[in-house]
Design a protein around this motif. Structure first.
Motif, PDB file in Angstrom:
ATOM      1  N   MET A 187      53.171  30.084  31.368  1.00 35.08           N
ATOM      2  CA  MET A 187      52.650  31.331  31.937  1.00 35.08           C
ATOM      3  C   MET A 187      51.956  32.167  30.867  1.00 35.08           C
ATOM      4  SD  MET A 187      55.939  32.682  34.104  1.00 35.08           S
ATOM      5  CE  MET A 187      56.911  31.603  35.149  1.00 35.08           C
ATOM      6  N   SER A 188      52.624  32.301  29.716  1.00 33.30           N
ATOM      7  CA  SER A 188      52.128  33.193  28.672  1.00 33.30           C
ATOM      8  C   SER A 188      50.824  32.712  28.058  1.00 33.30           C
ATOM      9  CB  SER A 188      53.193  33.359  27.577  1.00 33.30           C
ATOM     10  OG  SER A 188      53.377  32.144  26.875  1.00 33.30           O
ATOM     11  N   ARG A 189      50.534  31.428  28.185  1.00 34.27           N
ATOM     12  CA  ARG A 189      49.284  30.908  27.633  1.00 34.27           C
ATOM     13  C   ARG A 189      48.075  31.464  28.366  1.00 34.27           C
ATOM     14  NH1 ARG A 189      50.054  24.514  26.672  1.00 34.27           N
ATOM     15  NH2 ARG A 189      47.831  24.736  26.139  1.00 34.27           N
ATOM     16  N   ASP A 190      48.231  31.774  29.643  1.00 34.51           N
ATOM     17  CA  ASP A 190      47.146  32.412  30.400  1.00 34.51           C
ATOM     18  C   ASP A 190      47.720  32.906  31.724  1.00 34.51           C
ATOM     19  OD1 ASP A 190      44.808  33.085  31.877  1.00 34.51           O
ATOM     20  OD2 ASP A 190      43.633  31.808  30.540  1.00 34.51           O
ATOM     21  N   LEU A 191      48.117  34.176  31.746  1.00 37.84           N
ATOM     22  CA  LEU A 191      48.716  34.741  32.953  1.00 37.84           C
ATOM     23  C   LEU A 191      47.728  34.796  34.107  1.00 37.84           C
ATOM     24  CD1 LEU A 191      51.007  37.629  31.680  1.00 37.84           C
ATOM     25  CD2 LEU A 191      51.706  35.603  32.962  1.00 37.84           C
ATOM     26  N   ASP A 192      46.451  34.978  33.798  1.00 40.52           N
ATOM     27  CA  ASP A 192      45.463  35.052  34.869  1.00 40.52           C
ATOM     28  C   ASP A 192      45.351  33.718  35.605  1.00 40.52           C
ATOM     29  OD1 ASP A 192      44.660  37.748  34.664  1.00 40.52           O
ATOM     30  OD2 ASP A 192      43.424  37.292  32.934  1.00 40.52           O
ATOM     31  N   ILE A 193      45.392  32.615  34.874  1.00 40.56           N
ATOM     32  CA  ILE A 193      45.362  31.301  35.518  1.00 40.56           C
ATOM     33  C   ILE A 193      46.628  31.097  36.339  1.00 40.56           C
ATOM     34  CG2 ILE A 193      45.583  28.827  35.038  1.00 40.56           C
ATOM     35  CD1 ILE A 193      43.414  29.100  32.966  1.00 40.56           C
ATOM     36  N   ALA A 194      47.766  31.524  35.813  1.00 45.41           N
ATOM     37  CA  ALA A 194      49.024  31.396  36.554  1.00 45.41           C
ATOM     38  C   ALA A 194      48.954  32.162  37.874  1.00 45.41           C
ATOM     39  CB  ALA A 194      50.184  31.898  35.700  1.00 45.41           C
ATOM     40  N   ILE A 195      48.451  33.388  37.831  1.00 42.59           N
ATOM     41  CA  ILE A 195      48.319  34.192  39.051  1.00 42.59           C
ATOM     42  C   ILE A 195      47.300  33.560  39.993  1.00 42.59           C
ATOM     43  CG2 ILE A 195      47.557  36.421  39.970  1.00 42.59           C
ATOM     44  CD1 ILE A 195      48.772  37.703  37.448  1.00 42.59           C
ATOM     45  N   PHE A 196      46.185  33.090  39.434  1.00 40.73           N
ATOM     46  CA  PHE A 196      45.154  32.411  40.221  1.00 40.73           C
ATOM     47  C   PHE A 196      45.768  31.296  41.075  1.00 40.73           C
ATOM     48  CE2 PHE A 196      42.256  28.907  40.870  1.00 40.73           C
ATOM     49  CZ  PHE A 196      41.032  29.470  41.171  1.00 40.73           C
ATOM     50  N   LEU A 197      46.599  30.477  40.459  1.00 43.36           N
ATOM     51  CA  LEU A 197      47.183  29.340  41.166  1.00 43.36           C
ATOM     52  C   LEU A 197      48.151  29.777  42.260  1.00 43.36           C
ATOM     53  CD1 LEU A 197      47.733  26.966  38.124  1.00 43.36           C
ATOM     54  CD2 LEU A 197      46.137  26.621  40.021  1.00 43.36           C
ATOM     55  N   SER A 247      25.702  42.839  44.432  1.00 40.87           N
ATOM     56  CA  SER A 247      24.501  42.054  44.150  1.00 40.87           C
ATOM     57  C   SER A 247      24.142  41.094  45.277  1.00 40.87           C
ATOM     58  CB  SER A 247      24.711  41.234  42.874  1.00 40.87           C
ATOM     59  OG  SER A 247      25.784  40.322  43.055  1.00 40.87           O
ATOM     60  N   GLY A 248      25.058  40.895  46.225  1.00 43.16           N
ATOM     61  CA  GLY A 248      24.859  39.916  47.284  1.00 43.16           C
ATOM     62  C   GLY A 248      25.567  38.604  47.011  1.00 43.16           C
ATOM     63  N   GLU A 249      26.048  38.436  45.782  1.00 40.78           N
ATOM     64  CA  GLU A 249      26.726  37.205  45.410  1.00 40.78           C
ATOM     65  C   GLU A 249      28.147  37.168  45.959  1.00 40.78           C
ATOM     66  OE1 GLU A 249      25.005  36.361  40.961  1.00 40.78           O
ATOM     67  OE2 GLU A 249      26.063  38.250  41.337  1.00 40.78           O
ATOM     68  N   GLN A 250      28.610  35.951  46.250  1.00 43.23           N
ATOM     69  CA  GLN A 250      30.026  35.752  46.520  1.00 43.23           C
ATOM     70  C   GLN A 250      30.649  35.257  45.225  1.00 43.23           C
ATOM     71  OE1 GLN A 250      32.339  32.495  48.972  1.00 43.23           O
ATOM     72  NE2 GLN A 250      31.609  34.036  50.414  1.00 43.23           N
ATOM     73  N   ALA A 251      31.859  35.702  44.937  1.00 45.51           N
ATOM     74  CA  ALA A 251      32.478  35.366  43.656  1.00 45.51           C
ATOM     75  C   ALA A 251      33.982  35.195  43.820  1.00 45.51           C
ATOM     76  CB  ALA A 251      32.183  36.456  42.623  1.00 45.51           C
ATOM     77  N   VAL A 252      34.583  34.557  42.819  1.00 45.63           N
ATOM     78  CA  VAL A 252      36.030  34.380  42.773  1.00 45.63           C
ATOM     79  C   VAL A 252      36.561  35.141  41.558  1.00 45.63           C
ATOM     80  CG1 VAL A 252      37.933  32.745  42.613  1.00 45.63           C
ATOM     81  CG2 VAL A 252      35.845  32.104  43.825  1.00 45.63           C
ATOM     82  N   VAL A 253      37.574  35.943  41.753  1.00 50.72           N
ATOM     83  CA  VAL A 253      38.176  36.686  40.638  1.00 50.72           C
ATOM     84  C   VAL A 253      38.848  35.689  39.693  1.00 50.72           C
ATOM     85  CG1 VAL A 253      39.870  38.431  39.977  1.00 50.72           C
ATOM     86  CG2 VAL A 253      38.525  38.717  42.080  1.00 50.72           C
ATOM     87  N   VAL A 254      38.560  35.829  38.395  1.00 47.40           N
ATOM     88  CA  VAL A 254      39.171  34.928  37.410  1.00 47.40           C
ATOM     89  C   VAL A 254      39.991  35.682  36.353  1.00 47.40           C
ATOM     90  CG1 VAL A 254      37.520  33.041  37.687  1.00 47.40           C
ATOM     91  CG2 VAL A 254      37.005  34.888  36.058  1.00 47.40           C
ATOM     92  N   ARG A 255      39.717  36.958  36.167  1.00 45.07           N
ATOM     93  CA  ARG A 255      40.451  37.748  35.177  1.00 45.07           C
ATOM     94  C   ARG A 255      40.712  39.145  35.730  1.00 45.07           C
ATOM     95  NH1 ARG A 255      42.472  34.183  31.708  1.00 45.07           N
ATOM     96  NH2 ARG A 255      40.899  32.753  30.909  1.00 45.07           N
TER      97      ARG A 255
END
Length: 368
Positions: A109-119, A301-309
């Motif tokens: 988890m601590s290596r990248d909490l954002d990736i952990a939450i993403f999953l 902007s009109g773009e669709q996006a995925v939150v990563v951070r």
């Protein structure tokens, strides 16, 4: 290739999905029919050289030059590792193995909490048969986040994480069947009603002496003032109450065969209202924010996006655009800072089909 995959036998080659993501490395073991079914459902691919090497009984030239495992690979591998841990409960040293697994998971988890939450937010619907295991891992993540934010000491955090990993020991496989089919019998419902008691008994029989851990498991479906199960307790321990909130939050944002996932914002509002402002609920909401990693959004902007951070504020995360300004899919992903007015989030996206097809490694710049 599928005919060469057998339960209980070491894989003769690495198995990948259609995007080339490693699912299981050569030499790993498929432990049961459920895991095999999940792999087959995802679509399986293998390196041609490894396949030829397996057929010829020789070593692949690529063995010493394997792709470095990403954090996504390591999280994927945590699922069968947790299953093996659960199945070892009748073997000596179970408590020590849980300690080791929990420490390794917290380090991951601590290596990248954002990736952990993403999953935990962007769950793969094709893995519903493994829901019991993935839910335990994600609940352990939420428990670690909330306990750390509240300021619990490390030992107490560890007990809560281990409780999350083992709270459903007695119904792990049943959870997967119910999640994948949307059907439940009266006998299964009764089994679910008694699973906290059964899990606590299993832990004690396995030599677990940490009562904070055991009591959190025993009480994690009880509610302050009564109304919970299995004992309708009026008073509930703080750890059990926190575990219940984490469990409920993850259940709300997880899709099942019979219902879609609840939007994060709705889940957060319900959690806060139902907990009457409990500190653990507030901690969960603050950690996930309004737009957590994994959330799909529409930009100014009109773009669709995925939150990563997660960003500097709850409203301004960093995102990866997956369409151009006209809404057409792109072959690359560009980072956008939603704190900039031109890329501000206008709304949570409702059409998630495109986002579900984009490999997470690409969103995080780990693959083209």
């Amino acid at each position: 290739m599928a005919s060469q995959l057998k339960v209980g036998t070491a894989l003769p080659f690495g198995v990948r999905d259609e995007q080339g993501k490693l699912l299981l490395a050569r030499g790993q073991v498929i432990h049961n029919e459920t895991q095999l079914a999940v792999l087959l459902a995802r679509g399986l691919y293998a390196d041609q050289e490894e396949l030829r090497a397996a057929k010829d009984g020789r070593t692949s030239a690529a063995d010493g030059q394997r792709r470095k495992l990403t954090l996504f690979d390591l999280w994927d591998q945590a699922v069968p590792r947790l299953e093996r841990l659960h199945k070892s409960i009748d073997e000596p040293g179970f408590a020590a193995r849980c300690d080791e697994f929990a420490m390794q998971l917290v380090e991951l988890m601590s290596r990248d909490l954002d990736i952990a939450i993403f999953l935990s937010v962007r769950q793969d619907a094709r893995r519903l048969p493994m829901y019991g295991l993935t839910h335990a891992l994600h609940t352990a993540l939420v428990c670690q986040l909330l306990a750390t934010r509240i300021g619990w000491p490390p030992a107490r955090c560890g007990s809560l994480v281990k409780a999350a990993l083992t709270m459903n020991l007695a119904i792990i496989e049943l959870q997967g069947r119910v999640a994948a089919t949307g059907r439940i019998t009266e006998a299964q419902r009764a089994q679910i009603q008694q699973h906290p008691t059964r899990a606590a008994e299993q832990l004690r029989d396995a030599g677990v002496a940490d009562e904070d851990w055991v009591q959190a498991v025993l009480q994690h479906h009880e509610q302050v003032g009564g109304g919970g199960y299995p004992h309708q307790l009026a008073e509930v321990g703080e750890a059990a109450a926190a575990l219940r909130l984490a469990d409920v939050f993850l259940a709300k944002i997880s899709a099942r065969a019979d219902r879609p996932a609840l939007p994060i914002q709705d889940a957060a509002r319900q959690l806060f209202a139902q907990s009457q402002g409990n500190a653990a609920a507030a901690a969960i909401i603050k950690e996930y924010g309004i737009f957590p990693p994994g959330q799909v959004v529409q930009l100014a902007s009109g773009e669709q996006a995925v939150v990563v951070r997660r960003g500097a504020s709850l409203q301004t995360p960093i995102v990866a655009a997956i369409t151009d300004k006209s809404g057409m899919p792109t072959t690359t992903t560009l980072r956008r800072d939603t704190a900039q007015p031109g890329y501000a989030i206008k709304a949570a996206a409702t059409d998630l089909a495109l986002a579900q097809r984009v490999p997470p490694e690409r969103l995080y710049g780990l693959a083209e």
